[in-house]
Design a protein around this motif. Structure first.
Motif, short mmCIF file in Angstrom:
data_model
loop_
_atom_site.label_atom_id
_atom_site.label_comp_id
_atom_site.label_asym_id
_atom_site.label_seq_id
_atom_site.Cartn_x
_atom_site.Cartn_y
_atom_site.Cartn_z
N VAL A 441 39.27 31.31 39.26
CA VAL A 441 40.03 32.31 40.19
C VAL A 441 41.51 32.49 39.62
CG1 VAL A 441 40.83 32.77 42.38
CG2 VAL A 441 38.54 31.69 42.10
N THR A 449 39.76 37.93 46.27
CA THR A 449 40.11 36.94 45.15
C THR A 449 39.89 37.87 43.79
OG1 THR A 449 37.91 36.50 45.11
CG2 THR A 449 39.23 35.00 46.29
N GLU A 451 38.90 37.15 39.84
CA GLU A 451 38.32 36.09 38.75
C GLU A 451 38.30 36.86 37.54
OE1 GLU A 451 34.61 34.51 40.84
OE2 GLU A 451 35.20 35.86 42.57
#
Length: 728
Positions: A441, A449, A451
């Protein structure tokens, strides 16, 4: 008839002459290439008896012990059976021929032959640096300085492997094993032999050179220095004497004794040492001698020196000579006024490039890396253009309000399971688009998030990307309003990223939504936005780790953000959440503006571009925005809010503190009072230029605050802004 025949014969003769010249040039190029390959093959045969691996990762050679840099022989060495220097030379296979190739302040260069069984003799050069052991404190300090220079040169030559940088094949130190001895330490560096001497000798004998020769040699030095600078190593003593000619008259940069290598963790790459050769020195380094400057950018100093070299090659004179001008102060004065003249008329191209390199303002002087950076950007853009989503979703961005559009109008929506497409899980969708999540991440926030992802297709090399995943929960009536707000944010971000195409705005390459096909399901909708990967940290992390930036770096980053926001505002799109965390750095340390989740795009038909949503990050919020908290239907100008936030960003970059820290000031009311009264202060003294532009941006009255475009003409930023625009 005879005239025509003579003309025809003349043309045939000219054609045959051209063919012969071309064949000769082709043969010469082939011969040169074979000669280079032979030399490299010979050098690869040289195997020192001690294979020392030099650690070049994030190290400062001056802080390392000499034993960490090179092999040290303490004589006599009974274990190895070495009594004299000749024994060490014999152990390594070297025989000195007694021919001195050159001498300087710190040592001599001699001709050497490498001899081993079953290997033909190989010609080399050996630089011997004698470092006396100081008896007094002053002498000891001088000896340490010499030793640091020696360690630096070995470190640089081991680290830098380039066709136009002299190749080092072996190195060691010979010293006495008796700690009471006053015999000097002698460093030996064995290098590739350049049989045609220095460029200084060639220049004295044959200069001035024609422009094509100047261009060729300039390109070779530039190639070496672009590479050296990319390795965070500045030479600091570029001059004709430190450039050698090999057998093919190709150039080799040598003598890295005064070079400065910077740790990967160091952001502010500045130097304070007064060093180099006066006629090649930039005005800012001469300023140290006259106490007008304290530090300088060593990379820009190299650019100046390269400009001087080009000037001499073309003109056979120095642009500025201390002896002729009557001292350093007079020389600096001439430099500041750009008072140099050519002995012969230059072409526009060579005049222009020398004018750029000999710019007395280091901030205006181009970097060696510019061409390489451009190629890196072109490569990145080429890679991103190879990504072709399976569904080419055409987004209508003309006069539209993304919040009023259905999500299906903004992006592709996959309802799983989808029997028609044979998609059961999220992994099936990723595979269909060619994405593989590889972790880790990269960042996380309130709404999702980010990634790391790899795009993989046949016949295309893997392309690294970043994916922002925004889960939008499906709730009951109590949370429906919040969920709608999040969905509007998601649509707004996709819309903005698809609409805005700018070198300093993160590039979006694909996007889609994954949701459940079961209308009774409570699984969240998940928006995926696939973007260009910014390989370095955010400006927030850079500032947190390394502290305040120097003014030239602040100016460059500010110009890049300003360029992006001028473009965004011209497209009638306000960011509304500008902050250090939303500014990324790419591989070239250039800024990319990201996270347009709170942005507001206005329809072309709307004249009154105002907003009423209370949003953003507290320490970056303008006073008019803070005042509307809890007040319904209160309006503000979102474009002026961006200007305030950009002022805060510049303040933090320069000062490493917020102008108004709400946490320290004790709440909104106290903060607004301080803003209204302009109660902010610097922890270090700014220049008048940066202080004035921040004063304008942090004006508590939005009507008095300048627009982004107006900021671009401010005297502190105008030149750099123009350079950023031209580069983009």
């Amino acid at each position: 008839m005879c005239k025509e025949l003579n003309k025809l014969m003349g043309n045939i003769c000219y054609y045959l002459f051209c063919c012969c010249c071309c064949r000769r040039r082709t043969r010469n190029r082939k011969k040169d290439r074979e000669e280079k390959e032979r030399t490299l093959k010979e050098l690869s045969m040289i195997v020192p008896p001690t294979q020392r691996e030099l650690s070049t990762n994030s190290q400062n050679p001056r802080a390392m012990a000499k034993e960490e840099i090179t092999q040290c022989y303490g004589l006599p060495d009974n274990d190895l059976g070495l009594k004299t220097r000749e024994d060490v030379y014999k152990r390594h296979g070297y025989r000195f021929l007694g021919i001195q190739l050159g001498s300087g302040k710190f040592g001599t260069v001699e001709r050497v032959v490498y001899e081993r069984e079953n290997i033909p003799a190989i010609n080399l050069a050996c630089k011997r640096m004698t470092i006396p052991k100081g008896k007094t404190r002053a002498a000891a300090k001088k000896s340490q300085k010499l030793l640091n220079s020696a360690k630096t040169e070995v470190y640089a030559l081991q680290k830098l492997k380039h066709p136009h940088i002299i190749q080092c094949v072996d190195h060691f130190i010979i010293e006495s094993s008796d700690i009471r001895s006053t015999d000097p330490i002698v460093l030996h560096i064995f290098m590739q032999w350049a049989p045609k001497g220095t460029l200084y000798d060639a220049s004295n004998a044959r200069a001035p050179f024609n422009e094509s020769k100047c261009r060729l040699w300039f390109a070779q030095i530039l190639s070496a220095m672009v590479y050296s600078h990319s390795k965070r190593c500045a030479h600091r003593d570029l001059k004709l004497l430190n450039i050698l000619l090999d057998a093919n008259e190709d150039l080799l940069v040598t003598d890295f004794g005064l070079s400065r290598a910077f740790d990967e963790r160091v952001m502010e790459m500045e130097a304070t040492t007064y060093c180099g050769t006066a006629t090649y020195m930039a005005p800012e380094i001469l300023g140290i001698k006259t106490h007008k400057t304290v530090s300088y950018d060593p990379f820009k100093v190299d650019v100046w020196a390269l400009g001087v070299i080009l000037f001499i090659l073309y003109n056979n004179t120095y642009p500025y000579e201390k002896e002729k001008l009557g001292g350093i102060e007079k020389m600096v004065d001439y430099m500041q006024k750009k008072k140099y003249t050519f002995a012969r008329l230059p072409t526009h191209e060579i005049d222009d490039i020398m004018g750029q390199m000999l710019d007395p303002a280091p901030d205006n002087r181009p970097t060696m890396r510019r061409k390489r950076d451009r190629k890196e950007k072109e490569r990145t853009l080429k890679e991103l253009s190879m990504i072709v989503p399976p569904t080419q979703h055409e987004l209508s961005t003309d006069s539209q309000n993304p919040r009023a559009m259905a999500k299906e109008e903004i992006t592709t929506c996959y309802a799983l399971p989808d029997n028609d497409l044979g998609l059961k899980t999220s992994e099936d969708v990723y595979k269909r688009h060619g994405y593989r999540f590889v972790g880790p991440v990269l960042g996380s926030g309130k709404f999702g998030t980010v990634e790391r992802v790899v795009y993989e297709r046949e016949n295309i090399p893997p392309i690294e990307l970043a994916c922002k995943r925004m889960p939008i929960p499906i709730g009951d009536n109590r949370t429906a309003r919040k969920n709608k707000k999040m969905l509007n944010m998601a649509k707004g971000e996709v819309y903005a990223l698809r609409k805005l195409k700018h070198p300093h705005i993160i590039q979006c390459v694909d996007h889609f939504i994954i949701e459940s096909s079961d209308i009774r399901s409570t699984k969240p909708i998940v928006l995926h936005i696939f973007m260009q990967l910014a390989k370095k940290e955010t400006l927030y992390h850079i500032t947190s780790d390394r502290g305040p930036s120097e003014e030239p770096q602040c100016r460059l980053w500010f110009a890049q953000i300003l360029s992006a926001m001028v473009y965004s505002h011209n497209e009638r799109c306000a960011h509304r959440d500008l902050k250090l965390l939303n500014l990324l750095l790419d591989a070239n340390d250039d800024v990319l503006v990201t996270d347009f989740g709170l942005s507001r795009a206005f329809d072309d038909r709307v004249d009154d571009m105002e907003a009423n949503t209370f949003c953003g990050s507290p320490n970056y919020m303008s006073p008019e925005l803070l005042k509307i908290k809890g007040i319904k239907h209160a309006k503000y100008d979102p474009f002026k809010v961006d200007v305030w936030a950009l002022g805060v960003i510049l303040f933090v970059l320069f000062d490493n503190t917020f102008p108004y820290d709400m946490g320290k000031l004790g709440g909104i009311k106290r903060t607004i009072k301080c803003m209204t009264e302009r109660q902010y202060s610097f922890t270090r003294k700014p220049s008048s230029g940066i202080e004035d532009i921040m004063w304008q941006m942090l004006d508590p009255v939005p009507e008095s605050r300048p627009k982004m475009l107006a900021l671009s003409t401010h005297e502190w930023i105008a030149t750099t802004y123009e350079a950023v625009e031209a580069k983009g």
